[in-house]
Design a protein around this motif. Structure first.
Motif, PDB file in Angstrom:
ATOM      1  N   ALA A   1       0.836  -1.206   0.000  1.00  0.00           N
ATOM      2  CA  ALA A   1       0.000   0.000   0.000  1.00  0.00           C
ATOM      3  C   ALA A   1       0.870   1.254   0.000  1.00  0.00           C
ATOM      4  CB  ALA A   1      -0.935  -0.003   1.206  1.00  0.00           C
ATOM      5  N   LEU A   2       1.925   1.256   0.800  1.00  0.00           N
ATOM      6  CA  LEU A   2       2.836   2.397   0.847  1.00  0.00           C
ATOM      7  C   LEU A   2       3.499   2.613  -0.515  1.00  0.00           C
ATOM      8  CD1 LEU A   2       5.273   3.426   3.560  1.00  0.00           C
ATOM      9  CD2 LEU A   2       6.210   2.915   1.336  1.00  0.00           C
ATOM     10  N   LEU A   3       4.037   1.549  -1.087  1.00  0.00           N
ATOM     11  CA  LEU A   3       4.703   1.665  -2.389  1.00  0.00           C
ATOM     12  C   LEU A   3       3.713   2.040  -3.494  1.00  0.00           C
ATOM     13  CD1 LEU A   3       7.179  -1.358  -2.192  1.00  0.00           C
ATOM     14  CD2 LEU A   3       7.687   1.087  -1.898  1.00  0.00           C
ATOM     15  N   GLY A   4       2.493   1.520  -3.403  1.00  0.00           N
ATOM     16  CA  GLY A   4       1.470   1.868  -4.390  1.00  0.00           C
ATOM     17  C   GLY A   4       1.118   3.342  -4.347  1.00  0.00           C
TER      18      GLY A   4
ATOM     19  N   GLU B   1       4.362   9.770  -7.190  1.00  0.00           N
ATOM     20  CA  GLU B   1       5.691  10.154  -7.648  1.00  0.00           C
ATOM     21  C   GLU B   1       6.013   9.705  -9.076  1.00  0.00           C
ATOM     22  OE1 GLU B   1       7.460  12.270  -5.848  1.00  0.00           O
ATOM     23  OE2 GLU B   1       5.814  12.170  -4.399  1.00  0.00           O
ATOM     24  N   VAL B   2       5.467   8.597  -9.517  1.00  0.00           N
ATOM     25  CA  VAL B   2       5.741   8.097 -10.869  1.00  0.00           C
ATOM     26  C   VAL B   2       4.649   8.531 -11.840  1.00  0.00           C
ATOM     27  CG1 VAL B   2       6.076   6.021 -12.276  1.00  0.00           C
ATOM     28  CG2 VAL B   2       7.063   6.133  -9.977  1.00  0.00           C
TER      29      VAL B   2
END
Length: 143
Positions: free
Chosen positions: A22-25, A31-32
């Motif tokens: 969830a954090l990376l998503g 950011e991406v």
């Protein structure tokens, strides 16, 4: 090692993995993909990001007493995500939703399969973490 200990360890590791995804998503979307988060998205991040750190420390220390606090944080996150998803998908709520800043909370950056939005993804993560923490708490209470 007890059977319940193994279940508890694996379930807690699973909850931690879900919080990391969830954090990376959320970082990927902002950011991406350059999706600006709305105010409710920020609240969900404020609730999810600490879960990653706290559950991670708990996994390595094998300290499961924190699971009840994780249940409370993820429960608040579930309510926030459910509200956010509701104002996106329920016409009555979206037409009466208060303005929540420069980025509209009713906007949908993604809409996979007609129902999967970013708040929906957060809701699923919070639900998984909440259920996992309740089970871990109950298994730890029996020891």
């Amino acid at each position: 090692m007890h059977k319940n200990d193994k279940i508890r360890d694996n379930l807690w590791l699973f909850a931690w993995t879900v919080s990391i995804i969830a954090l990376l998503g959320s970082l990927y979307f902002s950011e991406v993909r350059h999706f600006n988060p709305c105010k409710l998205c920020w609240y969900q991040r404020i609730l999810m990001y600490p879960l990653t750190i706290i559950i991670g420390m708990s996994v390595f220390r094998r300290d499961y007493r924190i699971s009840i606090y994780i249940a409370v944080l993820s429960g608040i996150g579930m309510i926030t995500s459910l509200y956010h998803y509701s104002i996106q998908k329920v016409p009555f709520l979206s037409s009466h939703a208060p303005a929540c800043g420069p980025i509209s909370c009713t906007g949908e950056y993604i809409n996979w399969l007609g129902f999967i939005t970013i708040p929906f993804l957060a809701l699923i993560a919070f639900i998984i973490i909440f259920i996992s923490s309740i089970i871990v708490f109950k298994l730890s209470k029996n020891d």
